[in-house]
Design an enzyme around this catalytic site. Structure first.
Site, mmCIF file in Angstrom:
data_model
loop_
_atom_site.group_PDB
_atom_site.id
_atom_site.type_symbol
_atom_site.label_atom_id
_atom_site.label_comp_id
_atom_site.label_asym_id
_atom_site.label_seq_id
_atom_site.Cartn_x
_atom_site.Cartn_y
_atom_site.Cartn_z
ATOM 1 N N LYS A 207 0.853 -1.183 0.000
ATOM 2 C CA LYS A 207 0.000 0.000 0.000
ATOM 3 C C LYS A 207 0.884 1.227 0.000
ATOM 4 O O LYS A 207 1.941 1.241 0.638
ATOM 5 C CB LYS A 207 -0.896 0.030 1.246
ATOM 6 C CG LYS A 207 -1.650 1.352 1.422
ATOM 7 C CD LYS A 207 -2.342 1.452 2.760
ATOM 8 C CE LYS A 207 -2.930 2.850 2.958
ATOM 9 N NZ LYS A 207 -3.643 3.010 4.236
ATOM 10 N N GLU A 257 -7.371 12.795 12.656
ATOM 11 C CA GLU A 257 -6.490 11.658 12.952
ATOM 12 C C GLU A 257 -5.495 11.963 14.061
ATOM 13 O O GLU A 257 -4.584 12.785 13.898
ATOM 14 C CB GLU A 257 -5.730 11.235 11.680
ATOM 15 C CG GLU A 257 -4.925 9.964 11.881
ATOM 16 C CD GLU A 257 -4.368 9.405 10.592
ATOM 17 O OE1 GLU A 257 -3.560 8.471 10.658
ATOM 18 O OE2 GLU A 257 -4.725 9.919 9.511
ATOM 19 N N GLU A 301 -7.549 -2.019 3.419
ATOM 20 C CA GLU A 301 -6.686 -0.873 3.697
ATOM 21 C C GLU A 301 -6.702 -0.544 5.192
ATOM 22 O O GLU A 301 -5.658 -0.270 5.802
ATOM 23 C CB GLU A 301 -7.164 0.335 2.889
ATOM 24 C CG GLU A 301 -6.346 1.601 3.116
ATOM 25 C CD GLU A 301 -6.936 2.810 2.412
ATOM 26 O OE1 GLU A 301 -6.521 3.934 2.746
ATOM 27 O OE2 GLU A 301 -7.825 2.625 1.547
ATOM 28 N N GLU A 435 -12.231 10.699 -4.077
ATOM 29 C CA GLU A 435 -12.055 10.683 -2.629
ATOM 30 C C GLU A 435 -11.097 11.783 -2.181
ATOM 31 O O GLU A 435 -11.299 12.405 -1.127
ATOM 32 C CB GLU A 435 -11.549 9.309 -2.167
ATOM 33 C CG GLU A 435 -12.609 8.219 -2.237
ATOM 34 C CD GLU A 435 -12.183 6.943 -1.533
ATOM 35 O OE1 GLU A 435 -11.250 7.002 -0.705
ATOM 36 O OE2 GLU A 435 -12.786 5.891 -1.819
#
Length: 448
Positions: A207, A257, A301, A435
């Site tokens: 990833k 986050e 993910e 996105e």
């Protein structure tokens, strides 16, 4: 006081005296305080607490591979000489605020907006206003040197009187946007994503998070305090931050986050990966949330991020636990979220945890070295402090750091916004583009 270099052994706690004084005052408009404070300026908001701070009693900078340890050592030496008024609440006691660049040795090439932002910089504010969730507001003054106590007293008197007369008269609307420039554009983005997918299919890369920059020319001069206030109104559950060094732009954002919080030996963080938009109706919102939870791509993910965080914390912890995966709803986007809690085996400093966790797979990728190599070779702009750790730490080694996403760096009538998305083997360039555009909305909405 002259700035302290974290990589120099000249910070002698026997020679560095810090005095902090504070006074409780009535409610103060934090945005208006930001407008008045001198550079370097910082602001920080979490869990209902708001901090606006300016000026420097001491500044720590560091560069290169040892920047996390260098800042920790310099901070510990600095705090060793502190004296604090005993009636000050914990939230009003001395803290170093700042952050790090995403990459080490992240040099400004003269073309990027990151002038004035070193690899690491932390400021012990000369004055700060702390508005606590319990309704109390404190003005706090800090000074260093042989006359620290008298200087802090005088500074407190000056600023307590000054903030008491401030009116909350910030612009209610954004400056407006005249032009937008994407780096890369849609064709370049497609090539980036397709190249990353090819790497994933043929090698060890699992990833990688690729980012995009959006530069906007503004119709009027930007009032960052006003934008910060609007972000606080729209995203009260996010970490809001502002870092404005001397001689540079202003880096700000509202990020959902958390990178890490250390409170004694308890460590709190969360995995935040996998995203979709918000619906126009409650029914559409629920449908999108269910689709996100059932998405194989997003679940894969997300699980990569959860496992990586647990692995990164494992060397420090006696126990690690995860909570239930949920959907976190923000104003324009929804994310998969899993809380992670750990108990430390030793009294490890929060910066040791920051170094271990940065970059998380949510902003870097897996394996970390291959992902960072891909980012460096692929992205068409310099990340600077985007997606980096920003936050604070104190004399006990406690602190909170967030991941600086949903962010922008601005100067005058121009701002550069950043957004990224995780690329895995079945990523579709068009969906990834859509996105990424969602993730610009927090800052764009505050600017328009």
């Amino acid at each position: 006081m002259e700035p302290l270099r974290g990589d120099e052994p000249s910070v002698d706690p026997g020679e560095t005296t810090i005095a902090t004084r504070g006074r409780e005052v009535g409610p103060v408009p934090v945005g208006a305080v930001l407008r008045e404070l001198p550079r370097p300026t910082v602001a920080w908001s979490e869990a209902g607490q708001q901090v606006a701070a300016g000026g420097s009693a001491a500044t720590i900078t560091a560069d290169g591979t040892g920047r996390f340890e260098a800042v920790r050592r310099a901070g510990e030496a600095l705090f060793a000489g502190r004296t604090v008024a005993p009636d000050l609440p914990r939230a009003a006691r001395p803290r170093l605020f700042g952050g790090f660049a995403f990459h080490e040795d992240d040099k400004d090439d003269g073309q990027s907006p990151w002038a004035g932002f070193p690899d690491a910089q932390f400021v012990l504010p000369a004055v700060q206003v702390v508005a606590d969730p319990d309704g109390s507001t404190w003005v706090v003054a800090t000074a260093t040197g042989p006359t620290a106590a008298s200087t802090a007293d005088a500074r407190l008197d000056e600023w307590a009187e000054r903030v008491a007369s401030l009116a909350d008269e910030l612009p209610t609307g954004g400056p407006g946007i005249e032009r937008r420039t994407y780096t890369p554009d849609d064709a370049g983005w497609r090539r980036q994503v397709e190249a990353a997918v090819e790497r994933i299919e043929r090698g060890t890369l699992r990833k990688v998070v690729l980012a995009q920059a959006l530069t906007v020319d503004l119709r009027e001069e930007l009032s960052v305090p006003a934008v910060y206030a609007r972000l606080s109104e729209t995203y009260p559950d996010c970490f809001r931050f502002l870092v404005a060094p001397e001689g540079g732009g202003q880096f700000f954002g509202a990020t959902p986050e958390r990178l890490v919080t250390r409170d004694g030996r308890t460590v709190t963080t969360e995995a935040l990966a996998g995203s979709t938009g918000r619906g126009d109706t409650p029914e559409e919102d629920e449908w999108l949330a269910r689709e996100l939870q059932e998405s194989a791509k997003d679940s894969h993910e997300h699980e990569l991020v959860v496992e990586a965080i647990k692995s990164q914390l494992d060397p420090f912890a006696t126990s690690i636990s995860t909570g239930d995966r949920t959907v976190r709803r923000l104003a324009t986007v929804q994310h998969l979220q899993t809380p992670v809690t750990a108990e430390l085996a030793e009294d490890d400093h929060v910066l040791s945890l920051v170094e271990a966790l940065h970059p998380t797979p949510a902003v870097g990728g897996l394996p970390p070295d291959e992902a960072l190599e891909t980012i460096t070779e692929t992205e068409a702009f310099e990340r600077g402090w985007y997606a980096s750790p920003v936050g604070w730490f104190d004399a006990e080694g406690d602190g909170t750091f967030a991941v600086a996403i949903r962010s922008a760096v601005a100067d005058g009538r121009q701002a550069t916004l950043f957004a990224g998305n995780g690329i895995v083997g079945d990523s579709d360039p068009d969906r990834e583009w859509d996105e990424v555009q969602l993730k610009y909305r927090p800052v764009l909405d505050a600017l328009e």
